[in-house]
Design a protein around this motif. Sequence first.
Motif, PDB file in Angstrom:
ATOM      1  N   VAL A  21      48.625  59.578  57.052  1.00 21.03           N
ATOM      2  CA  VAL A  21      47.724  58.893  57.900  1.00 21.03           C
ATOM      3  C   VAL A  21      46.474  59.142  57.830  1.00 21.03           C
ATOM      4  CG1 VAL A  21      49.859  58.098  59.111  1.00 21.03           C
ATOM      5  CG2 VAL A  21      48.202  59.741  60.120  1.00 21.03           C
ATOM      6  N   GLN A  22      45.701  57.963  57.777  1.00 20.82           N
ATOM      7  CA  GLN A  22      44.168  57.916  57.978  1.00 20.82           C
ATOM      8  C   GLN A  22      43.939  57.747  59.499  1.00 20.82           C
ATOM      9  OE1 GLN A  22      42.039  55.084  55.939  1.00 20.82           O
ATOM     10  NE2 GLN A  22      40.007  55.607  56.933  1.00 20.82           N
ATOM     11  N   PHE A  54      54.670  61.789  55.888  1.00 21.90           N
ATOM     12  CA  PHE A  54      53.740  60.852  56.203  1.00 21.90           C
ATOM     13  C   PHE A  54      52.102  61.305  56.130  1.00 21.90           C
ATOM     14  CE2 PHE A  54      57.345  60.241  58.958  1.00 21.90           C
ATOM     15  CZ  PHE A  54      57.943  59.154  58.511  1.00 21.90           C
ATOM     16  N   ASN A 113      45.395  53.534  58.797  1.00 25.05           N
ATOM     17  CA  ASN A 113      46.170  53.402  57.486  1.00 25.05           C
ATOM     18  C   ASN A 113      47.155  54.488  57.325  1.00 25.05           C
ATOM     19  OD1 ASN A 113      46.663  52.308  54.847  1.00 25.05           O
ATOM     20  ND2 ASN A 113      44.810  52.959  53.853  1.00 25.05           N
ATOM     21  N   GLY A 114      48.324  54.178  56.508  1.00 25.40           N
ATOM     22  CA  GLY A 114      49.420  55.114  56.273  1.00 25.40           C
ATOM     23  C   GLY A 114      50.081  54.906  55.234  1.00 25.40           C
ATOM     24  N   ASP A 115      50.671  56.060  54.673  1.00 25.59           N
ATOM     25  CA  ASP A 115      51.483  56.081  53.462  1.00 25.59           C
ATOM     26  C   ASP A 115      52.768  56.859  53.829  1.00 25.59           C
ATOM     27  OD1 ASP A 115      52.602  56.102  51.155  1.00 25.59           O
ATOM     28  OD2 ASP A 115      50.897  57.214  50.111  1.00 25.59           O
ATOM     29  N   VAL A 121      45.549  55.787  64.067  1.00 18.54           N
ATOM     30  CA  VAL A 121      45.996  55.594  62.802  1.00 18.54           C
ATOM     31  C   VAL A 121      45.321  54.150  62.336  1.00 18.54           C
ATOM     32  CG1 VAL A 121      47.979  55.187  61.283  1.00 18.54           C
ATOM     33  CG2 VAL A 121      48.112  56.787  63.181  1.00 18.54           C
ATOM     34  N   GLN A 151      42.525  63.036  57.443  1.00 16.71           N
ATOM     35  CA  GLN A 151      43.722  62.741  56.592  1.00 16.71           C
ATOM     36  C   GLN A 151      44.720  63.396  57.462  1.00 16.71           C
ATOM     37  OE1 GLN A 151      43.545  63.738  52.569  1.00 16.71           O
ATOM     38  NE2 GLN A 151      44.343  61.843  51.827  1.00 16.71           N
ATOM     39  N   GLU A 154      58.234  56.154  62.520  1.00 19.43           N
ATOM     40  CA  GLU A 154      57.228  56.383  61.391  1.00 19.43           C
ATOM     41  C   GLU A 154      55.917  55.820  61.797  1.00 19.43           C
ATOM     42  OE1 GLU A 154      56.618  53.737  57.256  1.00 19.43           O
ATOM     43  OE2 GLU A 154      58.771  54.252  57.631  1.00 19.43           O
ATOM     44  N   PRO A 155      54.898  56.765  61.649  1.00 18.68           N
ATOM     45  CA  PRO A 155      53.578  56.400  62.048  1.00 18.68           C
ATOM     46  C   PRO A 155      53.346  55.267  61.486  1.00 18.68           C
ATOM     47  CG  PRO A 155      53.703  58.837  61.836  1.00 18.68           C
ATOM     48  CD  PRO A 155      54.867  58.276  61.220  1.00 18.68           C
ATOM     49  N   THR A 156      52.416  54.266  62.236  1.00 20.61           N
ATOM     50  CA  THR A 156      52.190  52.884  61.848  1.00 20.61           C
ATOM     51  C   THR A 156      50.535  52.878  62.423  1.00 20.61           C
ATOM     52  OG1 THR A 156      53.151  51.878  63.643  1.00 20.61           O
ATOM     53  CG2 THR A 156      54.289  52.030  61.666  1.00 20.61           C
ATOM     54  N   VAL A 157      49.881  51.666  61.769  1.00 24.30           N
ATOM     55  CA  VAL A 157      48.616  51.496  62.232  1.00 24.30           C
ATOM     56  C   VAL A 157      48.702  50.973  63.881  1.00 24.30           C
ATOM     57  CG1 VAL A 157      46.803  49.801  62.052  1.00 24.30           C
ATOM     58  CG2 VAL A 157      47.999  50.366  59.936  1.00 24.30           C
TER      59      VAL A 157
END
Length: 122
Positions: A116-117, A114, A100-102, A98, A70, A81-84
């Motif tokens: 992120v996985q 942020f 997965n992210g929230d 990345v 994480q 915004e960090p994205t997949v």
Amino acid sequence: MANALYTRLQATANRLITSYGQTGTVKRLTPPDPVTGGDPVPVDHTAKLVPMGYTAREIDGTVIQAGDVQVYISSVGLAIEPTVGDLVVTANGKQYRVVNGDPNNYDGVTNVVFIVQGRTAA
């Protein structure tokens, strides 16, 4: 309009990540121009982040695999915004993709932090 509570939470998250985290980058590949073509161009965005391992209880082997982390990324000063598909490069030299992210955006305006996985990039 930004909610004052979320603005304070964002400031608190930024302060904690800055104090206890490290400097890293979020790398995004910009696609080539559709007319002229070319290669994707990697763009680095400096970020303050904290990588943390998952507990054994959270690792299920499918969604969360052994070796996943994480990564808490401060939203303050981050232009994207960090994205997949983005790459998160930590200061210790490990590179994670990345998966997965929230954004933790509760009011639709303020990104608090942020989360992120990250999975080891091959």
